[in-house]
Motif scaffolding. Sequence first.
Motif, PDB file in Angstrom:
ATOM      1  N   LEU A 178       0.839  -1.191   0.000  1.00  0.00           N
ATOM      2  CA  LEU A 178       0.000   0.000   0.000  1.00  0.00           C
ATOM      3  C   LEU A 178       0.873   1.240   0.000  1.00  0.00           C
ATOM      4  O   LEU A 178       1.790   1.360   0.812  1.00  0.00           O
ATOM      5  N   ARG A 179       0.588   2.143  -0.912  1.00  0.00           N
ATOM      6  CA  ARG A 179       1.307   3.421  -0.983  1.00  0.00           C
ATOM      7  C   ARG A 179       0.555   4.456  -0.158  1.00  0.00           C
ATOM      8  O   ARG A 179      -0.652   4.612  -0.301  1.00  0.00           O
ATOM      9  N   LEU A 180       1.303   5.150   0.707  1.00  0.00           N
ATOM     10  CA  LEU A 180       0.718   6.169   1.565  1.00  0.00           C
ATOM     11  C   LEU A 180       1.542   7.439   1.510  1.00  0.00           C
ATOM     12  O   LEU A 180       2.774   7.387   1.389  1.00  0.00           O
ATOM     13  N   SER A 181       0.869   8.566   1.630  1.00  0.00           N
ATOM     14  CA  SER A 181       1.533   9.851   1.814  1.00  0.00           C
ATOM     15  C   SER A 181       1.168  10.341   3.202  1.00  0.00           C
ATOM     16  O   SER A 181      -0.010  10.362   3.576  1.00  0.00           O
ATOM     17  N   LEU A 182       2.187  10.711   3.968  1.00  0.00           N
ATOM     18  CA  LEU A 182       1.980  11.112   5.353  1.00  0.00           C
ATOM     19  C   LEU A 182       2.566  12.482   5.628  1.00  0.00           C
ATOM     20  O   LEU A 182       3.573  12.869   5.041  1.00  0.00           O
ATOM     21  N   ASN A 183       1.936  13.187   6.550  1.00  0.00           N
ATOM     22  CA  ASN A 183       2.466  14.426   7.103  1.00  0.00           C
ATOM     23  C   ASN A 183       2.638  14.183   8.594  1.00  0.00           C
ATOM     24  O   ASN A 183       1.657  13.912   9.297  1.00  0.00           O
ATOM     25  N   ILE A 184       3.891  14.260   9.056  1.00  0.00           N
ATOM     26  CA  ILE A 184       4.202  13.945  10.454  1.00  0.00           C
ATOM     27  C   ILE A 184       4.919  15.156  11.048  1.00  0.00           C
ATOM     28  O   ILE A 184       6.124  15.329  10.869  1.00  0.00           O
ATOM     29  N   PRO A 185       4.194  16.028  11.745  1.00  0.00           N
ATOM     30  CA  PRO A 185       4.790  17.273  12.218  1.00  0.00           C
ATOM     31  C   PRO A 185       5.830  17.125  13.331  1.00  0.00           C
ATOM     32  O   PRO A 185       6.753  17.934  13.417  1.00  0.00           O
ATOM     33  N   THR A 186       5.714  16.102  14.177  1.00  0.00           N
ATOM     34  CA  THR A 186       6.672  15.916  15.278  1.00  0.00           C
ATOM     35  C   THR A 186       7.902  15.192  14.743  1.00  0.00           C
ATOM     36  O   THR A 186       7.793  14.064  14.246  1.00  0.00           O
ATOM     37  N   ILE A 187       9.057  15.832  14.849  1.00  0.00           N
ATOM     38  CA  ILE A 187      10.285  15.315  14.227  1.00  0.00           C
ATOM     39  C   ILE A 187      10.657  13.933  14.775  1.00  0.00           C
ATOM     40  O   ILE A 187      11.094  13.055  14.026  1.00  0.00           O
ATOM     41  N   LYS A 188      10.469  13.704  16.065  1.00  0.00           N
ATOM     42  CA  LYS A 188      10.790  12.404  16.657  1.00  0.00           C
ATOM     43  C   LYS A 188       9.910  11.308  16.035  1.00  0.00           C
ATOM     44  O   LYS A 188      10.391  10.222  15.710  1.00  0.00           O
ATOM     45  N   ASP A 189       8.637  11.610  15.837  1.00  0.00           N
ATOM     46  CA  ASP A 189       7.720  10.656  15.215  1.00  0.00           C
ATOM     47  C   ASP A 189       8.076  10.438  13.745  1.00  0.00           C
ATOM     48  O   ASP A 189       8.007   9.324  13.240  1.00  0.00           O
ATOM     49  N   TYR A 190       8.463  11.519  13.071  1.00  0.00           N
ATOM     50  CA  TYR A 190       8.873  11.434  11.665  1.00  0.00           C
ATOM     51  C   TYR A 190      10.022  10.439  11.526  1.00  0.00           C
ATOM     52  O   TYR A 190       9.982   9.524  10.702  1.00  0.00           O
ATOM     53  N   PHE A 191      11.048  10.592  12.361  1.00  0.00           N
ATOM     54  CA  PHE A 191      12.196   9.693  12.275  1.00  0.00           C
ATOM     55  C   PHE A 191      11.854   8.270  12.713  1.00  0.00           C
ATOM     56  O   PHE A 191      12.396   7.313  12.178  1.00  0.00           O
ATOM     57  N   ARG A 192      10.935   8.118  13.653  1.00  0.00           N
ATOM     58  CA  ARG A 192      10.502   6.783  14.066  1.00  0.00           C
ATOM     59  C   ARG A 192       9.945   6.026  12.851  1.00  0.00           C
ATOM     60  O   ARG A 192      10.269   4.874  12.613  1.00  0.00           O
ATOM     61  N   ILE A 193       9.122   6.704  12.058  1.00  0.00           N
ATOM     62  CA  ILE A 193       8.513   6.062  10.892  1.00  0.00           C
ATOM     63  C   ILE A 193       9.532   5.870   9.769  1.00  0.00           C
ATOM     64  O   ILE A 193       9.540   4.846   9.091  1.00  0.00           O
ATOM     65  N   VAL A 194      10.434   6.836   9.593  1.00  0.00           N
ATOM     66  CA  VAL A 194      11.495   6.677   8.584  1.00  0.00           C
ATOM     67  C   VAL A 194      12.372   5.477   8.939  1.00  0.00           C
ATOM     68  O   VAL A 194      12.673   4.654   8.078  1.00  0.00           O
ATOM     69  N   TYR A 195      12.764   5.353  10.204  1.00  0.00           N
ATOM     70  CA  TYR A 195      13.606   4.227  10.623  1.00  0.00           C
ATOM     71  C   TYR A 195      12.880   2.901  10.440  1.00  0.00           C
ATOM     72  O   TYR A 195      13.481   1.899  10.038  1.00  0.00           O
ATOM     73  N   PHE A 196      11.578   2.871  10.719  1.00  0.00           N
ATOM     74  CA  PHE A 196      10.808   1.659  10.474  1.00  0.00           C
ATOM     75  C   PHE A 196      10.868   1.296   8.993  1.00  0.00           C
ATOM     76  O   PHE A 196      11.099   0.144   8.630  1.00  0.00           O
ATOM     77  N   THR A 197      10.665   2.289   8.147  1.00  0.00           N
ATOM     78  CA  THR A 197      10.649   2.052   6.707  1.00  0.00           C
ATOM     79  C   THR A 197      11.998   1.543   6.214  1.00  0.00           C
ATOM     80  O   THR A 197      12.057   0.603   5.409  1.00  0.00           O
ATOM     81  N   ILE A 198      13.068   2.102   6.694  1.00  0.00           N
ATOM     82  CA  ILE A 198      14.409   1.657   6.295  1.00  0.00           C
ATOM     83  C   ILE A 198      14.633   0.212   6.746  1.00  0.00           C
ATOM     84  O   ILE A 198      15.158  -0.600   5.996  1.00  0.00           O
ATOM     85  N   GLY A 199      14.205  -0.114   7.948  1.00  0.00           N
ATOM     86  CA  GLY A 199      14.396  -1.462   8.483  1.00  0.00           C
ATOM     87  C   GLY A 199      13.481  -2.494   7.854  1.00  0.00           C
ATOM     88  O   GLY A 199      13.744  -3.682   7.941  1.00  0.00           O
ATOM     89  N   ASP A 200      12.403  -2.036   7.229  1.00  0.00           N
ATOM     90  CA  ASP A 200      11.426  -2.959   6.652  1.00  0.00           C
ATOM     91  C   ASP A 200      11.782  -3.371   5.219  1.00  0.00           C
ATOM     92  O   ASP A 200      11.126  -4.214   4.646  1.00  0.00           O
ATOM     93  N   CYS A 201      12.842  -2.815   4.667  1.00  0.00           N
ATOM     94  CA  CYS A 201      13.220  -3.117   3.280  1.00  0.00           C
ATOM     95  C   CYS A 201      13.777  -4.507   3.118  1.00  0.00           C
ATOM     96  O   CYS A 201      14.323  -5.094   3.939  1.00  0.00           O
TER      97      CYS A 201
END
Length: 79
Positions: free
Chosen positions: A56-79
Amino acid sequence: MLKLKIFNMKNFLETVNECSGVVNLLYTDGSEENINKKYGIQNELLKKHRENKGCLRLSLNIPTIKDYFRIVYFTIGDC
C-alpha cells in the motif's frame, strides 16, 4: 511530507501507534486525517493493503520530528 510503500502493515501501524503526536494520512484531494490510534481508519488501511496483495502506498504528514524519524527508521528497516 513522506511518501511510503508499506509491505508490513501490521508493524507499520504498531509504529504509528507508538508516536506521541499526530500522523496525518494525506489524501489526493489535499485533505488530511490523523491515523495515530484511530483503529477504524487503520482497519480500512489493513483492508486496502490486503486488496492490493500486501502493498500500500501512503503519503503522510508527520509534524513531530521524533515521530517522523521513528517512521522513517521503520521504513528503512522494513526493506
